[in-house]
Scaffold this motif. Structure first.
Motif, PDB file in Angstrom:
ATOM      1  N   LEU A 323     -26.824 -15.312 109.180  1.00 30.24           N
ATOM      2  CA  LEU A 323     -26.022 -15.800 108.061  1.00 30.24           C
ATOM      3  C   LEU A 323     -24.562 -15.619 108.464  1.00 30.24           C
ATOM      4  O   LEU A 323     -24.144 -14.503 108.783  1.00 30.24           O
ATOM      5  N   VAL A 336     -26.384 -20.903 107.617  1.00 28.22           N
ATOM      6  CA  VAL A 336     -27.482 -20.168 108.225  1.00 28.22           C
ATOM      7  C   VAL A 336     -27.883 -20.920 109.482  1.00 28.22           C
ATOM      8  O   VAL A 336     -28.115 -22.128 109.437  1.00 28.22           O
ATOM      9  N   LEU A 428     -22.221 -15.300 100.000  1.00 28.19           N
ATOM     10  CA  LEU A 428     -23.590 -15.017 100.423  1.00 28.19           C
ATOM     11  C   LEU A 428     -23.543 -13.773 101.296  1.00 28.19           C
ATOM     12  O   LEU A 428     -22.675 -13.636 102.155  1.00 28.19           O
ATOM     13  N   ILE A 431     -29.710 -11.976 104.229  1.00 27.27           N
ATOM     14  CA  ILE A 431     -30.783 -12.952 104.448  1.00 27.27           C
ATOM     15  C   ILE A 431     -32.078 -12.245 104.857  1.00 27.27           C
ATOM     16  O   ILE A 431     -32.049 -11.252 105.594  1.00 27.27           O
ATOM     17  N   LEU A 446     -36.571 -18.875 103.036  1.00 20.92           N
ATOM     18  CA  LEU A 446     -35.354 -18.074 103.159  1.00 20.92           C
ATOM     19  C   LEU A 446     -35.030 -17.408 101.825  1.00 20.92           C
ATOM     20  O   LEU A 446     -35.104 -18.057 100.774  1.00 20.92           O
ATOM     21  N   ILE A 448     -31.868 -15.514 100.210  1.00 17.69           N
ATOM     22  CA  ILE A 448     -30.465 -15.234 100.487  1.00 17.69           C
ATOM     23  C   ILE A 448     -29.831 -14.521  99.308  1.00 17.69           C
ATOM     24  O   ILE A 448     -29.942 -14.975  98.168  1.00 17.69           O
ATOM     25  N   THR A 450     -26.680 -12.944  97.100  1.00 17.67           N
ATOM     26  CA  THR A 450     -25.309 -13.342  96.775  1.00 17.67           C
ATOM     27  C   THR A 450     -24.516 -12.128  96.293  1.00 17.67           C
ATOM     28  O   THR A 450     -25.083 -11.057  96.070  1.00 17.67           O
TER      29      THR A 450
END
Ligand SMILES: *[C@@H]1O[C@H](CO)[C@@H](O)[C@H](O)[C@H]1NC(C)=O
Ligand SMILES: *[C@@H]1O[C@H](CO)[C@@H](O)[C@H](O)[C@H]1NC(C)=O
Ligand SMILES: CC(=O)N[C@H]1CO[C@H](CO)[C@@H](O)[C@@H]1O
Length: 767
Positions: A323, A336, A428, A431, A446, A448, A450
Motif C-alpha cells: 500500500l 495498491v 489509507l 492492508i 483486499l 484496507i 482507513t
C-alpha cells in the motif's frame, strides 16, 4: 416549506454530486459500527485509555490467542472472542529508568515501556521487547504448552537489555520476523535514532548492516519483513525487508524517497577478515508503483505505507501487496501494487547498479562480477564449496559492499496498481489480503484500513482483453465506534476473521456475512462476493467443489460479471411474496414520501406509476424528487393517487423491490380534524405527531376524540394500515426532521447502511 424538506433536498443534491465521480469507489454495502454489532459480526476488546499507542501484535493460532504489547502492558486475548475476559501482564520500566528518562528531557508519556516486538521464542516462551523508557529491555513470557491452559506469565528473573531488538523511541518504525530460531529485526538501535540497522540475532552470533553506511540504508522507514525460501535447501532462505528511504539528489530530485525491498541470506554469518558480523549478502532494489500520466510522465507512489505477504501452498512464491502513497505536496493519492517473487528475484539476479561518483547518474555495472555471485547464500545449490559466508573471497565481500543496489527496479503485476485512490479524502493506512476460491477462479480479497475507523473489503478484476482493472468495493465496515486510524489488520484464514487494531483497542470482525446480501439468487449474484454463493435457498458461504461435491450443482455465483440475469434466470419462485407492498396516505398539498431503498448502494432506483397494464417512468421535477430514501412529493395532489413501483437496476439486472399504493386525502375534509393540532409557528410543522396518542406521555385525553374523528374519516376497516401509516409517516418524519436538523452529513452517511428486513426481497423481471 418545512426545514427538514430543504435539508433533504440539499442532501439529495449532495448525494447526486458525490455519485457522479465517486460511483466507482462507492461500496456496495456500508455497515456502521452499530449495525456490525447488531448483526453479531463484530466483537471489541477495549484497552485502557492510551495503552495501545505504538503497540505490537502477534497472532498465535496454535494457542488460539492474540497477543498484544501495549504501553506497560501485555494482553492475551481469546481468538474466538476478543471481547471475552483476557489475561494481562503489567510490565513497566523501573522508577529509576523513568526518572532517567525524564532527566534527559523526555516527555512523561514517552517515558514508559512500549512493547515494540513480540515473537515466538521456543515451545514454552515468547520474546517481548519494549522501549523501557528509552532503555530498551526484553523479557520472556511463559505461555501454555501442550495440555496446559491459560498460562501467561513474565519471567522476572530473565529481563535483559533490549538493545538491537527494540528501538528507544515509542514511535520508531520497527519490523521483525522469526525463522529457524533466528530473529531478524529492522530498527533504529540508538537513542538519537541515527543508527538504522537490519539485524540477524542467532543464539550465539549476530549479523548487521554496517554502521553509518548510507549506501545500504539512508534514513529508512521500516515497514515489513519476511523470510522466503528460494528452493528446497534451507541454507538458501532469504530475508526480505520492505522500507522507504531517502535517495540522493541525483537519483531523483531533492528530498525524494523511494520504496525498497532489501534482501539478505538468512544464514549470513558475515565475513572472516572483512565485514565481520556484517551482511555479506545485502542487496536492495527499488519497488515501483506508478501510473502512466497523459504526457508520458509517470505518477509515482513512493511512500510505502504497509506491506502484506500473502502466503500460498508454494512457500517459495507468496504474493506481495504494497500500500503506497504519493509524497507530492500537491497531489495526494494511494495505490495498491502487487508483486510476484519471479519479478523480485529477477531484479536481484539482474545487473548491479553502478556510479562513478555520488553526483553521477546510476548506470549498469558492466565489469566482471566475482564468483560466487554477490548476494548468493552459502548453500549446496551454489556449489557447496562454502560452508559459511565466512569463507567468501574478499573480492566478493568488497563487491557487495560497494554495489548494494540493483539496477532494475521491481515492477508490479500488470505494470500498474491494482487499486488507485486519488479521491484525496480519507487516508489509507493498512492492508491485509485473503485468497478465496470461487466458482469462477481465485480472488484476492483486499482489506484496507482507513484513518477514520473503516475497513474496505474489495476485489480487483483484471480484464485481459481490454487490459483494464475493475475495482469492486464489496463492503465498507466501520470497525470502531469513533473515527480513529486503523493501525493493524491481522487475518486468520482458519477462523475467517479479521483482527483490526487501533489505539482504542482491537475489533474482531467476520470477513463475510453472506446472509446480509439477501436470500434471493439475484441478490447473492449481484453481491459479487467470492466468499458467498446462492445454494438454492439462501446466500451462504461458498464451499469449493471437491469438499461437498454433491452440493455443487446448486451453487450460483458470478464474481467476475455479477450477471444475475444469466445465473438466476427462472430461479425466482415466490417472487410475489418477496416484494414489499405498502399503502401510504398522503395529505393534499402536503409532502409525502414513498419509501424505497436498495440494499446495494450501487443500485440505481427508478420509479414508475402504474397506468392500467402499462407503467410510466416518473420524471423528477419541482413537484417530485427522488431521494436516497424514496420518492418525495413536495405538494401532494389528488391526481397523485395511484400505484407506484420502485425498481432497482444493478449490472443490467432489473427488479421491482417495492410496490406502493398512494392514497391522497383531501385537505378540506381533514380541515376539521386537524384544527386542534399543536402548531409550531416558527416551523410550520406539527410539533407532536397526531398518531400514537396512547403512547404519548404528554397527550391530553381530549386527543382521543380527535383520533376517533380521524379514524372515521379513513375508515375503521383500514385500522391496521392507518396505524402503520401513522407510525411510519408522521412519527418517522418527525424523528427524521429532528435528526436532520442536528447533523445532515451524518444522515447522509447512514444512507443505505440501514438495512431492510425480510419485507424486501426481489421480484425478478427481465427487461
Ligand atoms: C445476535 O446474537 C444474539 C444473542 O446470541 C441474538 O439474540 C440475536 O438474534 C443475534 N442477532 C442476529 C442478527 O443474528
Ligand atoms: C524457552 O526459553 C526460556 C527462556 O530462555 C527458558 O527458560 C525455557 O526453558 C525454554 N524452554 C524450552 C522448552 O527450551
Ligand atoms: C394535515 C397537515 O399536515 N396539514 C399541513 C399541510 O401543510 C400545510 C402547509 O405546510 C400546513 O399548514 C398544514 O398543517
Amino acid at each position: 416549506m418545512a426545514a427538514w424538506i430543504w435539508t433533504l433536498v440539499l442532501c439529495v443534491a449532495l448525494w447526486r454530486e458525490s455519485s457522479v465521480h465517486g460511483l466507482k469507489n462507492y461500496p456496495r454495502l456500508r455497515l456502521s459500527h452499530k449495525e456490525l454489532w447488531e448483526l453479531n459480526r463484530t466483537w471489541v476488546f477495549q484497552a485502557t485509555e492510551g495503552s495501545l499507542q505504538h503497540y505490537s501484535m502477534l497472532l498465535d493460532e496454535t494457542r488460539e490467542r492474540l497477543i498484544i504489547g501495549g504501553k506497560n502492558t501485555l494482553y492475551s486475548l481469546n481468538l474466538d472472542r476478543v471481547s471475552e475476559p483476557h489475561r494481562e501482564i503489567h510490565w513497566a520500566s523501573s522508577e529509576e529508568q523513568v526518572e532517567d528518562c525524564l532527566m534527559q528531557g523526555r516527555e512523561k508519556p514517552e517515558c514508559a515501556n512500549y512493547v515494540k516486538l513480540i515473537q515466538p521464542y521456543n515451545s514454552t516462551h515468547l520474546l517481548a521487547c519494549g522501549t523501557g523508557a528509552f532503555s530498551p529491555m526484553c523479557a520472556y513470557i511463559r505461555v501454555s504448552h501442550g495440555a496446559e491452559e491459560g498460562v501467561f506469565q513474565l519471567e522476572p528473573e530473565y529481563i535483559e537489555s533490549g538493545r538491537g531488538r527494540s528501538p528507544f523511541h515509542p514511535n520508531s518504525p520497527t519490523t521483525s520476523t522469526v525463522s529457524r530460531n533466528q530473529l531478524f529485526v529492522a530498527l533504529y538501535t540508538d537513542y538519537w535514532e541515527n543508527d538504522a540497522a537490519l539485524y540477524r540475532l542467532g543464539s550465539h552470533s549476530y549479523t548487521r548492516t554496517e554502521v553509518g553506511d548510507r549506501q545500504q540504508l539512508n534514513e529508512p522507514k521500516f515497514v515489513g519483513s519476511v523470510v522466503i525460501p528460494d528452493n528446497d535447501d534451507p541454507a538458501d532462505d532469504k530475508v526480505y525487508f520492505f522500507f522507504t528511504e531517502k535517495v540522493s539528489t541525483t537519483e531523483a530530485g531533492n528530498k525524494a524517497v523511494y520504496s525498497r525491498v532489501a534482501r539478505v541470506c538468512a544464514n549470513d554469518q558475515g565475513g572472516q577478515r572483512m565485514l565481520v558480523n556484517k551482511w555479506s549478502s545485502f542487496l536492495k532494489a527499488r519497488l515501483i508503483c506508478s501510473v502512466a500520466g497523459p504526457n508520458g510522465i509517470d505518477t509515482h507512489f513512493d511512500e510505502l505505507e504497509d506491506i502484506f505477504v500473502l502466503k500460498r501452498k508454494d512457500e517459495k512464491n507468496p504474493e506481495i501487496f504494497g500500500l503506497f502513497s504519493t509524497t507530492s505536496a500537491v497531489f495526494k493519492g494511494y495505490a495498491v501494487c502487487e508483486y510476484n517473487m519471479e519479478e523480485i528475484r529477477a531484479a536481484f539476479n539482474g545487473p548491479f547498479a553502478h556510479r562513478e561518483h555520488t553526483d553521477h547518474h546510476w548506470g549498469v555495472y558492466e565489469g566482471k562480477v566475482p564468483y560466487p555471485r554477490p548476494g548468493s547464500c552459502a548453500s549446496k545449490i551454489n556449489g557447496g564449496q562454502f560452508s559459511s559466508s565466512k569463507g567468501y573471497p574478499d573480492e566478493v565481500l568488497r563487491f557487495v559492499r560497494s554495489h548494494p543496489l540493483m539496477f532494475q527496479p521491481v515492477q508490479p503485476v500488470h505494470r500498474r496498481p491494482i487499486l488507485l485512490d486519488t479521491d484525496g479524502g480519507r487516508k489509507l493506512t493498512e492492508i491485509a489480503v485473503d485468497r478465496v476460491e470461487a466458482e469462477d477462479g481465485h480472488y484476492n480479497v483486499l482489506f484496507i484500513g482507513t484513518d477514520d475507523s473503516f475497513v474496505l473489503k474489495l476485489i480487483t478484476i483484471f480484464n485481459k482483453e481490454a487490459n483494464t482493472i475493475e475495482e469492486v468495493l464489496l463492503e465498507e465496515l466501520q470497525v470502531f465506534k469513533v473515527p480513529v486510524p486503523v493501525t493493524e489488520i491481522i487475518i486468520s484464514n482458519k477462523r475467517q476473521h479479521l483482527y483490526v487494531g487501533s489505539e482504542l483497542g482491537v475489533t474482531q470482525v467476520q470477513v463475510h456475512q453472506c446472509s446480509l446480501y439477501g436470500s434471493a439468487c439475484a441478490d447473492c449474484c449481484l453481491a459479487r462476493d467470492p466468499y458467498c454463493a446462492w445454494d438454492g435457498h439462501t446466500c451462504s458461504r461458498y464451499i469449493p467443489a471437491g469438499i461437498y461435491t454433491h452440493k455443487r450443482r446448486f451453487r450460483r455465483q458470478d464474481v467476475r460479471h455479477g450477471n444475475a440475469v444469466q445465473q438466476c434466470n427462472g430461479l425466482q419462485l415466490n417472487e410475489a411474496q418477496s416484494i414489499s407492498e405498502k399503502l401510504v396516505y398522503g395529505v393534499e398539498k402536503n409532502s409525502t414520501l414513498l419509501e424505497c431503498r436498495a440494499r446495494s448502494l450501487q443500485a440505481l432506483l427508478t420509479w414508475y406509476k402504474v397506468k392500467g397494464v402499462d407503467m410510466e417512468e416518473i420524471k423528477c421535477d419541482d413537484h417530485i424528487i427522488q431521494t436516497p430514501h424514496g420518492l418525495l412529493f413536495l405538494r401532494t395532489k389528488k391526481s397523485d393517487t395511484g400505484v407506484y413501483l420502485c425498481r432497482s437496476v444493478e449490472h443490467g439486472f432489473v427488479q421491482t423491490i417495492a410496490r406502493v399504493t398512494l392514497e391522497v386525502l383531501e385537505e378540506d375534509r381533514l380541515e376539521n380534524v386537524f384544527h386542534r393540532r399543536d402548531y409550531d409557528e416558527s416551523e410550520g410543522q406539527l410539533r407532536s405527531a397526531p398518531c400514537p396518542f396512547p403512547s404519548l406521555p404528554s397527550a391530553p385525553s381530549s386527543r382521543k376524540l380527535w383520533y376517533k374523528e380521524f379514524m372515521q374519516l379513513i375508515g375503521y376497516n383500514n385500522f391496521q394500515r392507518v396505524e402503520q401509516y401513522c407510525e411510519r409517516m408522521w412519527c418517522a418524519a418527525e424523528r427524521k426532521r429532528k435528526k436532520l436538523k442536528g447533523n445532515p452529513s451524518k444522515w447522509r452517511y447512514s444512507q443505505g447502511g440501514e438495512r431492510r428486513g425480510k419485507a424486501r426481497a426481489p421480484r425478478h423481471t427481465q427487461d
